[in-house]
Scaffold this motif. Structure first.
Motif, PDB file in Angstrom:
ATOM      1  N   THR A 514       0.813  -1.217   0.000  1.00 50.12           N
ATOM      2  CA  THR A 514       0.000   0.000   0.000  1.00 50.12           C
ATOM      3  C   THR A 514       0.848   1.269   0.000  1.00 50.12           C
ATOM      4  OG1 THR A 514      -0.155   0.077   2.429  1.00 50.12           O
ATOM      5  CG2 THR A 514      -1.840  -1.182   1.249  1.00 50.12           C
ATOM      6  N   GLN A 515       2.125   1.150   0.281  1.00 54.57           N
ATOM      7  CA  GLN A 515       2.992   2.329   0.308  1.00 54.57           C
ATOM      8  C   GLN A 515       4.445   1.917   0.093  1.00 54.57           C
ATOM      9  OE1 GLN A 515       2.617   4.082   4.233  1.00 54.57           O
ATOM     10  NE2 GLN A 515       2.406   2.113   5.188  1.00 54.57           N
ATOM     11  N   PRO A 516       5.283   2.817  -0.485  1.00 53.59           N
ATOM     12  CA  PRO A 516       4.911   4.156  -0.967  1.00 53.59           C
ATOM     13  C   PRO A 516       4.166   4.138  -2.311  1.00 53.59           C
ATOM     14  CG  PRO A 516       7.210   3.741  -1.444  1.00 53.59           C
ATOM     15  CD  PRO A 516       6.720   2.552  -0.655  1.00 53.59           C
ATOM     16  N   VAL A 517       4.370   3.073  -3.119  1.00 48.46           N
ATOM     17  CA  VAL A 517       3.627   2.932  -4.368  1.00 48.46           C
ATOM     18  C   VAL A 517       2.452   2.006  -4.103  1.00 48.46           C
ATOM     19  CG1 VAL A 517       3.702   2.169  -6.754  1.00 48.46           C
ATOM     20  CG2 VAL A 517       5.708   3.282  -5.749  1.00 48.46           C
ATOM     21  N   PRO A 532      -0.712   2.190 -10.724  1.00 50.88           N
ATOM     22  CA  PRO A 532      -1.115   2.689  -9.405  1.00 50.88           C
ATOM     23  C   PRO A 532      -1.850   4.025  -9.498  1.00 50.88           C
ATOM     24  CG  PRO A 532       1.174   1.986  -9.413  1.00 50.88           C
ATOM     25  CD  PRO A 532       0.738   2.007 -10.839  1.00 50.88           C
ATOM     26  N   ILE A 533      -2.771   4.238  -8.586  1.00 43.07           N
ATOM     27  CA  ILE A 533      -3.508   5.497  -8.525  1.00 43.07           C
ATOM     28  C   ILE A 533      -2.797   6.413  -7.545  1.00 43.07           C
ATOM     29  CG2 ILE A 533      -5.703   6.564  -7.830  1.00 43.07           C
ATOM     30  CD1 ILE A 533      -7.087   4.027  -8.781  1.00 43.07           C
TER      31      ILE A 533
END
Length: 535
Positions: A514-517, A532-533
């Motif tokens: 879920t993070q960072p991308v 990715p959004i």
């Protein structure tokens, strides 16, 4: 969850209670004079009924075949709990009459020279209430309002193929709640009322016909009060419905885990009884204490997972077997994926059969760190029978569902399970505030006890207008986007299944995607590219 087990697993208690009642029943047959035997045995009928309610058996309505006795022990409700946040008003010495509230509290009596105005509960501010057009119009071939999932093919009292807000003038408000002080011209049971020791709670809420909205606004709050010991299981729970409608089938299902009394509508609770007739319920219409609540604010997302888990554990032993198409037969080394499909006029997943077939025939290559080595796909329609829905989703590790109320069934899955939410063409991008309001925020509020993934469809070639849009029903671009049909390429599904497999049930691994991308929240662009959004 220990307290839940005590509340739901009562078969042993019912066993000895039933044996005791049957023993008394036989003794009564011997001792009761034949001429008065029916009257003599009537109390036993009440005892038997209470035993079944205590065991968690869901009453069909307030006017069930055997009217349950009122069980007022352990009857309390704390309206100051933070989950309610000032949404309830408390009344003492109050009666309910044909949908009206009649106060006998001297503090509000006009005969009292220092009386105060009777506090009003403003239910008329609540949005999204159906009147006429939101229900299926007579002569219409369109479907009725949204329910537990997306299909009316299931039984249970009013399933739905799609949302009733597609009809014109569908979003109305409740009529104001009529409230008055009692007067000298009262008649019948209101002339000299006997006030019950049962604590009554009557609730009005937004989108009362919608499973997901009802779960977030009402059931999640009731679960939180119960879990915190701020509501007793002898509390009487009733639902305010528009224009005196009956409650939908999912309301008793939702609320029965928290009370041994029948769950009914305010119209049923406040109904008059004809002279000489037997009341349809044993609770009376007058109460020493009643709490009236209007849930017009945002849902209580943080309680939704607990509420759905409570429902599963309460009904676990009575769940039906999933239908063959939804039955998994693989072992624990297999990622079990359940693909949901609607049968209505909106938001259908058009190629679900092809997805299931290809999923079960392709050679899967899952990440080496995955707890699963294989994948098996099955399919179902989440409809009006909540027991069917629980039975279908619980064995799965991952569900694939087009945006809508049916996604809420994901909250009944085991911890670490995954939802892949499919957003129809442009709905996730052009209506991002709307589409992101629900499931990503719910996942965060419950601290990702179950995982949320999503695909925004951005390729027009994968979209087909719903019948509603094609017929120009209720010109509303935002809802047209929400309700479009979708074709999901198997390649996109395969990529997302592999990501779920790599994460497994681990919260730490889920944080990594879920993070960072953001690899869990993507858009499907023309050409089949998943990207990715941006935050």
């Amino acid at each position: 969850m220990a307290k839940l087990a005590l509340n739901s697993n009562k078969e042993w208690a019912v066993s000895w209670q039933t044996q005791w009642v049957l023993g008394v029943f036989v003794l009564a047959l011997v001792l009761c004079p034949s001429a008065t035997r029916l009257t003599c045995l009537l109390p036993l009928r009440v005892l038997l009924t209470v035993g079944h309610v205590a065991a968690g058996q869901q009453p069909g309505s307030a006017a069930a075949a055997a009217t349950p006795a009122a069980a007022c022990d352990n009857s309390f409700f704390d309206p100051t709990h933070e989950a309610l946040a000032g949404l309830c008003k408390t009344y003492s010495q109050v009666c309910f009459d044909q949908g009206h509230v009649v106060s006998y509290d001297p503090a509000y009596s006009p005969a009292n020279t220092s009386s105060e105005p009777l506090p009003k509960l403003e239910i008329e501010v609540i949005d999204g209430q159906p009147e006429g057009t939101l229900l299926q119009p007579l002569g219409s071939q369109q479907a009725a309002p949204s329910g537990l999932g997306s299909s009316s093919s299931r039984g249970g009292g009013g399933g739905a193929d799609d949302n009733g807000d597609k009809f014109r003038n569908a979003q109305n408000k409740y009529a104001p709640l009529s409230m008055r002080a009692a007067g000298v011209l009262e008649e019948g049971d209101l002339l000299r009322p006997t006030f019950s020791n049962c604590t009554a709670v009557v609730m009005w809420t937004q989108w009362v016909h919608n499973f997901g909205e009802s779960l977030s606004h009402v059931t999640a709050r009731m679960w939180q009060l119960w879990a915190d010991g701020r509501m007793g299981n002898g509390t009487l729970l009733a639902l305010g419905t528009p224009a005196g409608e009956r409650t939908r089938s999912f309301w008793p299902f939702f609320l029965q885990p928290y009370t041994v009394n029948a769950v009914m509508s305010f119209a049923e609770l406040s109904a008059r009884t004809a002279a000489g007739a037997e009341p349809s319920h044993p609770y009376g219409r007058c109460f020493r204490t009643a709490h009236l609540c209007a849930f017009s604010d945002a849902g209580y997302f943080q309680g939704m997972y607990g509420a759905m888990q409570a429902a599963y554990h309460f009904y676990e032993r009575r769940l039906p077997k999933p239908e063959p198409a939804a039955t998994f037969d693989a072992g624990d080394d297999t990622l079990k994926v359940l693909i949901e499909h609607r049968n209505g006029t909106i938001r259908r997943l058009l190629n679900w059969e092809e997805l299931v077939a290809e999923c079960n025939s392709v050679r899967w290559e899952l990440p080496g760190t995955s707890p699963w080595k294989k994948v098996q796909c099955r399919s179902t329609t989440l409809g009006a029978d909540p027991m069917h829905n629980l039975a279908a989703v619980r064995p799965a590790d991952m569900v694939v569902i087009v945006h809508g109320s049916g996604c809420s069934n994901w909250l009944a899955m085991r911890e670490g399970s995954a939802l892949l939410e499919i957003r129809p063409y442009k709905f996730g991008s052009e209506q991002r505030g709307w589409s992101d309001w629900f499931y990503p925020n719910i996942a965060a509020a419950i601290e990702y006890k179950v995982h949320w993934y999503a695909i925004n469809i951005e390729d027009e070639a994968l979209s087909t207008p719903s019948e509603r849009e094609a017929e120009h029903v209720n010109e509303d671009h935002a809802r047209y986007l929400r309700d479009r049909h979708t074709t999901l390429p198997f390649a996109a599904l395969r990529t997302m299944v592999a990501r779920v497999a790599g994460v497994g049930r681990s919260k730490a691994e889920y944080d990594k995607v879920t993070q960072p991308v953001r690899k869990h929240y993507v858009e499907l662009a023309p050409g089949g590219k998943l990207q990715p959004i941006p935050v």
